[in-house]
Design a protein around this motif. Structure first.
Motif, mmCIF file in Angstrom:
data_model
loop_
_atom_site.group_PDB
_atom_site.id
_atom_site.type_symbol
_atom_site.label_atom_id
_atom_site.label_comp_id
_atom_site.label_asym_id
_atom_site.label_seq_id
_atom_site.Cartn_x
_atom_site.Cartn_y
_atom_site.Cartn_z
ATOM 1 N N LYS A 278 0.848 -1.188 0.000
ATOM 2 C CA LYS A 278 0.000 0.000 0.000
ATOM 3 C C LYS A 278 0.885 1.239 0.000
ATOM 4 O O LYS A 278 2.013 1.198 0.480
ATOM 5 C CB LYS A 278 -0.902 0.017 1.243
ATOM 6 C CG LYS A 278 -1.876 -1.138 1.294
ATOM 7 C CD LYS A 278 -2.701 -1.083 2.570
ATOM 8 C CE LYS A 278 -3.622 -2.292 2.661
ATOM 9 N NZ LYS A 278 -4.406 -2.298 3.905
ATOM 10 N N CYS B 132 3.388 7.770 -11.749
ATOM 11 C CA CYS B 132 2.489 6.627 -11.531
ATOM 12 C C CYS B 132 1.064 7.123 -11.263
ATOM 13 O O CYS B 132 0.581 7.065 -10.122
ATOM 14 C CB CYS B 132 3.005 5.779 -10.373
ATOM 15 S SG CYS B 132 2.084 4.246 -10.149
ATOM 16 N N GLU C 245 -4.686 -2.045 -1.566
ATOM 17 C CA GLU C 245 -3.523 -2.660 -2.198
ATOM 18 C C GLU C 245 -3.239 -2.078 -3.581
ATOM 19 O O GLU C 245 -4.154 -1.860 -4.385
ATOM 20 C CB GLU C 245 -3.759 -4.170 -2.347
ATOM 21 C CG GLU C 245 -3.678 -4.951 -1.041
ATOM 22 C CD GLU C 245 -2.262 -4.986 -0.481
ATOM 23 O OE1 GLU C 245 -1.310 -5.167 -1.250
ATOM 24 O OE2 GLU C 245 -2.114 -4.792 0.743
ATOM 25 N N ILE C 246 -1.966 -1.846 -3.838
ATOM 26 C CA ILE C 246 -1.544 -1.411 -5.164
ATOM 27 C C ILE C 246 -1.571 -2.626 -6.087
ATOM 28 O O ILE C 246 -1.012 -3.675 -5.750
ATOM 29 C CB ILE C 246 -0.113 -0.839 -5.109
ATOM 30 C CG1 ILE C 246 -0.081 0.406 -4.234
ATOM 31 C CG2 ILE C 246 0.402 -0.536 -6.515
ATOM 32 C CD1 ILE C 246 1.319 0.891 -3.941
ATOM 33 N N PRO C 247 -2.238 -2.511 -7.230
ATOM 34 C CA PRO C 247 -2.217 -3.639 -8.169
ATOM 35 C C PRO C 247 -0.778 -4.020 -8.526
ATOM 36 O O PRO C 247 0.085 -3.149 -8.685
ATOM 37 C CB PRO C 247 -2.967 -3.086 -9.383
ATOM 38 C CG PRO C 247 -3.841 -1.998 -8.841
ATOM 39 C CD PRO C 247 -3.050 -1.387 -7.708
ATOM 40 N N ALA C 248 -0.525 -5.299 -8.638
ATOM 41 C CA ALA C 248 0.841 -5.786 -8.856
ATOM 42 C C ALA C 248 1.491 -5.142 -10.072
ATOM 43 O O ALA C 248 2.692 -4.842 -10.051
ATOM 44 C CB ALA C 248 0.815 -7.305 -9.004
ATOM 45 N N GLU C 249 0.698 -4.913 -11.101
ATOM 46 C CA GLU C 249 1.280 -4.353 -12.321
ATOM 47 C C GLU C 249 1.733 -2.902 -12.152
ATOM 48 O O GLU C 249 2.468 -2.380 -12.981
ATOM 49 C CB GLU C 249 0.303 -4.476 -13.495
ATOM 50 C CG GLU C 249 -0.981 -3.686 -13.343
ATOM 51 C CD GLU C 249 -2.109 -4.507 -12.715
ATOM 52 O OE1 GLU C 249 -1.824 -5.439 -11.942
ATOM 53 O OE2 GLU C 249 -3.287 -4.202 -13.018
ATOM 54 N N ASN C 250 1.303 -2.261 -11.074
ATOM 55 C CA ASN C 250 1.692 -0.870 -10.833
ATOM 56 C C ASN C 250 2.751 -0.732 -9.747
ATOM 57 O O ASN C 250 3.178 0.388 -9.441
ATOM 58 C CB ASN C 250 0.462 -0.042 -10.437
ATOM 59 C CG ASN C 250 -0.581 0.015 -11.530
ATOM 60 O OD1 ASN C 250 -0.259 -0.013 -12.709
ATOM 61 N ND2 ASN C 250 -1.843 0.067 -11.155
ATOM 62 N N ALA C 251 3.173 -1.842 -9.173
ATOM 63 C CA ALA C 251 4.067 -1.775 -8.016
ATOM 64 C C ALA C 251 5.424 -1.162 -8.358
ATOM 65 O O ALA C 251 5.965 -0.361 -7.584
ATOM 66 C CB ALA C 251 4.252 -3.162 -7.427
ATOM 67 N N GLU D 182 -1.606 5.770 -11.905
ATOM 68 C CA GLU D 182 -2.509 4.693 -11.490
ATOM 69 C C GLU D 182 -2.662 4.647 -9.967
ATOM 70 O O GLU D 182 -3.654 4.121 -9.442
ATOM 71 C CB GLU D 182 -1.982 3.341 -11.990
ATOM 72 C CG GLU D 182 -1.919 3.205 -13.498
ATOM 73 C CD GLU D 182 -0.620 3.755 -14.098
ATOM 74 O OE1 GLU D 182 0.206 4.345 -13.359
ATOM 75 O OE2 GLU D 182 -0.445 3.597 -15.321
ATOM 76 N N VAL D 183 -1.665 5.159 -9.260
ATOM 77 C CA VAL D 183 -1.668 5.087 -7.799
ATOM 78 C C VAL D 183 -1.771 6.475 -7.153
ATOM 79 O O VAL D 183 -2.443 6.632 -6.133
ATOM 80 C CB VAL D 183 -0.397 4.363 -7.290
ATOM 81 C CG1 VAL D 183 -0.308 4.401 -5.768
ATOM 82 C CG2 VAL D 183 -0.380 2.919 -7.799
#
Ligand code: SF4
Length: 61
Positions: free
Chosen positions: A2, A20, A37-43, A22-23
């Motif tokens: 997060k 980023c 939770e941050i989507p894995a693809e945006n980590a 997306e976040v």
């Protein structure tokens, strides 16, 4: 993982939202992170944004 933005530290430079979107987004003069939770693809980009913050206002956990 997060993301959190410390509103007392953020200087509103918009860098995280640029790196980023997306976040991170801007809420007036301050950045905010998506809740949860941050989507894995945006980590990776979220981590890049955290590293790029000039005042270390972003924490990832
Ligand atoms: S990069 Fe840091 S100082 Fe700039 S808007 Fe994002 S949280 Fe705020």
């Amino acid at each position: 993982m997060k993301a959190q933005v410390d509103p007392n530290t953020c200087i509103g430079c918009t860098q995280c939202a640029g790196i980023c979107p997306e976040v991170f987004s801007m809420d007036g003069n301050l950045a905010q992170a998506i809740p949860g939770e941050i989507p894995a693809e945006n980590a990776a980009k979220a981590a890049e944004a955290e590293q790029s913050c000039p005042v270390n206002a972003i924490s990832l956990s």
